[in-house]
Write a protein that holds these residues in place. Structure first.
Motif, mmCIF file in Angstrom:
data_model
loop_
_atom_site.group_PDB
_atom_site.id
_atom_site.type_symbol
_atom_site.label_atom_id
_atom_site.label_comp_id
_atom_site.label_asym_id
_atom_site.label_seq_id
_atom_site.Cartn_x
_atom_site.Cartn_y
_atom_site.Cartn_z
ATOM 1 N N ALA A 268 -15.163 5.248 -7.407
ATOM 2 C CA ALA A 268 -13.986 4.426 -7.673
ATOM 3 C C ALA A 268 -13.203 4.165 -6.388
ATOM 4 N N GLU A 269 -13.116 5.176 -5.549
ATOM 5 C CA GLU A 269 -12.394 5.031 -4.280
ATOM 6 C C GLU A 269 -13.037 3.971 -3.405
ATOM 7 N N ARG A 270 -14.382 3.936 -3.387
ATOM 8 C CA ARG A 270 -15.085 2.932 -2.587
ATOM 9 C C ARG A 270 -14.751 1.517 -3.034
ATOM 10 N N TYR A 271 -14.572 1.339 -4.337
ATOM 11 C CA TYR A 271 -14.294 0.005 -4.870
ATOM 12 C C TYR A 271 -12.792 -0.284 -4.974
ATOM 13 N N GLY A 272 -11.979 0.684 -4.627
ATOM 14 C CA GLY A 272 -10.540 0.463 -4.667
ATOM 15 C C GLY A 272 -9.965 0.375 -6.056
ATOM 16 N N VAL A 273 -10.577 1.108 -7.010
ATOM 17 C CA VAL A 273 -10.105 1.095 -8.390
ATOM 18 C C VAL A 273 -9.818 2.531 -8.845
ATOM 19 N N ALA A 274 -9.179 2.659 -9.990
ATOM 20 C CA ALA A 274 -8.914 3.970 -10.583
ATOM 21 C C ALA A 274 -9.948 4.249 -11.660
ATOM 22 N N TYR A 275 -10.347 5.506 -11.763
ATOM 23 C CA TYR A 275 -11.334 5.940 -12.761
ATOM 24 C C TYR A 275 -10.718 7.026 -13.631
ATOM 25 N N ASP A 276 -10.911 6.915 -14.942
ATOM 26 C CA ASP A 276 -10.414 7.940 -15.851
ATOM 27 C C ASP A 276 -11.366 8.153 -17.022
ATOM 28 N N PHE A 277 -11.243 9.349 -17.588
ATOM 29 C CA PHE A 277 -11.932 9.747 -18.820
ATOM 30 C C PHE A 277 -10.852 10.170 -19.798
ATOM 31 N N ILE A 278 -11.058 9.914 -21.087
ATOM 32 C CA ILE A 278 -10.074 10.368 -22.072
ATOM 33 C C ILE A 278 -10.764 11.129 -23.204
ATOM 34 N N PHE A 279 -9.993 12.026 -23.799
ATOM 35 C CA PHE A 279 -10.410 12.725 -25.011
ATOM 36 C C PHE A 279 -9.323 12.433 -26.031
ATOM 37 N N VAL A 280 -9.673 11.657 -27.044
ATOM 38 C CA VAL A 280 -8.662 11.058 -27.905
ATOM 39 C C VAL A 280 -7.890 12.110 -28.712
ATOM 40 N N LYS A 281 -6.581 11.902 -28.783
ATOM 41 C CA LYS A 281 -5.693 12.794 -29.514
ATOM 42 C C LYS A 281 -5.124 12.084 -30.732
ATOM 43 N N SER A 282 -4.602 12.868 -31.674
ATOM 44 C CA SER A 282 -3.964 12.287 -32.849
ATOM 45 C C SER A 282 -2.663 11.611 -32.445
ATOM 46 N N ASP A 283 -2.343 10.516 -33.127
ATOM 47 C CA ASP A 283 -1.087 9.812 -32.877
ATOM 48 C C ASP A 283 -0.845 8.848 -34.037
ATOM 49 N N GLY A 284 -0.011 9.264 -34.963
ATOM 50 C CA GLY A 284 0.232 8.456 -36.149
ATOM 51 C C GLY A 284 0.898 7.132 -35.845
ATOM 52 N N ALA A 285 1.808 7.107 -34.871
ATOM 53 C CA ALA A 285 2.493 5.862 -34.532
ATOM 54 C C ALA A 285 1.517 4.840 -33.968
ATOM 55 N N GLN A 286 0.626 5.284 -33.087
ATOM 56 C CA GLN A 286 -0.391 4.371 -32.557
ATOM 57 C C GLN A 286 -1.320 3.894 -33.660
ATOM 58 N N LEU A 287 -1.693 4.799 -34.555
ATOM 59 C CA LEU A 287 -2.605 4.424 -35.631
ATOM 60 C C LEU A 287 -1.934 3.437 -36.582
ATOM 61 N N GLN A 288 -0.642 3.583 -36.807
ATOM 62 C CA GLN A 288 0.067 2.616 -37.649
ATOM 63 C C GLN A 288 0.106 1.247 -36.988
ATOM 64 N N GLU A 289 0.234 1.228 -35.657
ATOM 65 C CA GLU A 289 0.172 -0.049 -34.940
ATOM 66 C C GLU A 289 -1.195 -0.699 -35.126
ATOM 67 N N VAL A 290 -2.255 0.107 -35.053
ATOM 68 C CA VAL A 290 -3.608 -0.400 -35.310
ATOM 69 C C VAL A 290 -3.708 -0.956 -36.722
ATOM 70 N N ALA A 291 -3.189 -0.206 -37.703
ATOM 71 C CA ALA A 291 -3.240 -0.642 -39.095
ATOM 72 C C ALA A 291 -2.554 -1.991 -39.273
ATOM 73 N N ASP A 292 -1.438 -2.188 -38.585
ATOM 74 C CA ASP A 292 -0.714 -3.457 -38.686
ATOM 75 C C ASP A 292 -1.504 -4.593 -38.042
ATOM 76 N N ILE A 293 -2.127 -4.309 -36.884
ATOM 77 C CA ILE A 293 -2.959 -5.318 -36.223
ATOM 78 C C ILE A 293 -4.135 -5.695 -37.108
ATOM 79 N N PHE A 294 -4.792 -4.688 -37.652
ATOM 80 C CA PHE A 294 -5.968 -4.939 -38.490
ATOM 81 C C PHE A 294 -5.595 -5.698 -39.751
#
Length: 334
Positions: A268-294
């Motif tokens: 990532a450093e060579r290309y001048g970008v940021a690299y990340d990994f995630i391990f998803v956590k619970s979040d009811g507010a985010q999930l409600q936003e998804v439900a509204d979008i869907f």
């Protein structure tokens, strides 16, 4: 109640044991859910194999299952958002999973209301994948008007990543097999690339964000099409030190993951970008936003196979064997 328990870690035997155990007692901030469906994920088999013990050292025996759909049966005296008979879903909190059971106690903060148009089985396909996308976009601090590339977005991840990204105001480019083109464009993608006939590294540039669902050699290819200062989140790769710090792991684990993720960080450093990994956590507010979008877009998650709870081990075996065209789900006759 009946529950599917992990009693010992094994790299070769993924079977769980179905046992009768007491119905859980809820805390003041929890609700008791009568489970109607549960999503089955590669993560479940990873837990059985002991592959995430460095991240979450679960104690055995452990009721398995990370995604739940069900009806509220009882509410704690500090619960304010939900009532009996509400149909809810969640990616369960990391420290209190247990969707493979007839009942589960869940923190109110992890829950959202299921959109009325979704069946229980369809709803079970949503929480973990949708929250992964939401948290990836949040981590990248994705801004409306920018461009995102979602690799291999013809599967279950893409089916949610595309409409969520569009709802956030992003221009979406994706690639995959040509027979999925119409469906992917129907989800809102601005550009579809047939991976068999077009090399995106030669025809795409100026990408601000990438959700990498493929990993391997594709990760560097995707970095090559990004603007300097862009941000890539890799879903199948290994954690790095930045992840370990965000996750609140102790210093020795940060050091270990720093070594593991060093190759990706250097790339990532060579290309001048940021690299990340995630391990998803619970979040009811985010999930409600998804439900509204869907609900607004009437997004229909893809379900591959539905198993009865008693066949939970067949469901886990199917997920382990791959080659699915959507979510594997177990249901309860209760």
């Amino acid at each position: 109640m009946k529950a599917a328990l992990l009693t010992k870690h094994s790299k070769t035997n993924l079977d769980l044991t179905i046992q009768e155990i007491p119905v859980p007692e809820i805390k003041p901030n929890q609700v008791l859910i009568k489970v109607r469906a549960a999503g089955v994920n590669p993560l479940d088999n990873m837990i059985t194999r002991g592959q995430i013990k460095l991240l979450i050292p679960y104690k055995l025996p452990l009721i398995m299952g990370n995604e739940v759909v069900g009806l509220v049966q009882e509410v704690g005296n500090k619960v304010t958002k939900f009532k009996n008979s509400d149909r809810v879903f969640a990616r369960l909190p990391l420290d209190s999973i247990g969707a493979f059971a007839e009942y589960v106690a869940v923190d109110e903060a992890a829950l959202a209301l299921v959109p009325d148009y979704l069946t229980d089985e369809e709803a079970a396909a949503v929480p973990l994948t949708a929250l992964t996308i939401m948290q990836a976009l949040e981590l990248m601090q994705a801004k409306a008007g920018k461009t995102i590339f979602i690799s291999g977005a013809t599967g279950g991840v893409g089916g949610m990543a595309i409409p969520i990204s569009k709802a956030k105001g992003l221009a979406v480019i994706t690639n995959g097999s040509a027979d999925n083109k119409d469906r992917v464009l129907g989800l809102g993608a601005d550009r579809f690339i047939d991976y068999k006939t077009e090399d995106y590294t030669k025809t795409v540039s100026g990408v601000d964000y990438v959700i990498d669902t493929l990993g391997g050699a594709e990760t560097e290819k995707q970095m090559s099409i990004m603007n300097k200062g862009g941000h890539l989140v890799n879903l199948p790769a290994m954690p790095n030190a930045r992840f370990a710090k965000r996750f609140g792991l102790p210093a020795w684990k940060r050091f270990l993951f720093g070594l593991v993720g060093r190759k990706m960080d250097k790339m990532a450093e060579r290309y001048g970008v940021a690299y990340d990994f995630i391990f998803v956590k619970s979040d009811g507010a985010q999930l409600q936003e998804v439900a509204d979008i869907f609900t607004e877009l009437q997004v229909k998650p893809s379900v591959d196979t539905v198993f009865a709870f008693e066949d939970v081990n067949k469901a886990l075996a199917k997920v382990a064997n791959g080659r699915s065209r959507g979510k594997t789900v177990i249901t309860f006759n209760n």
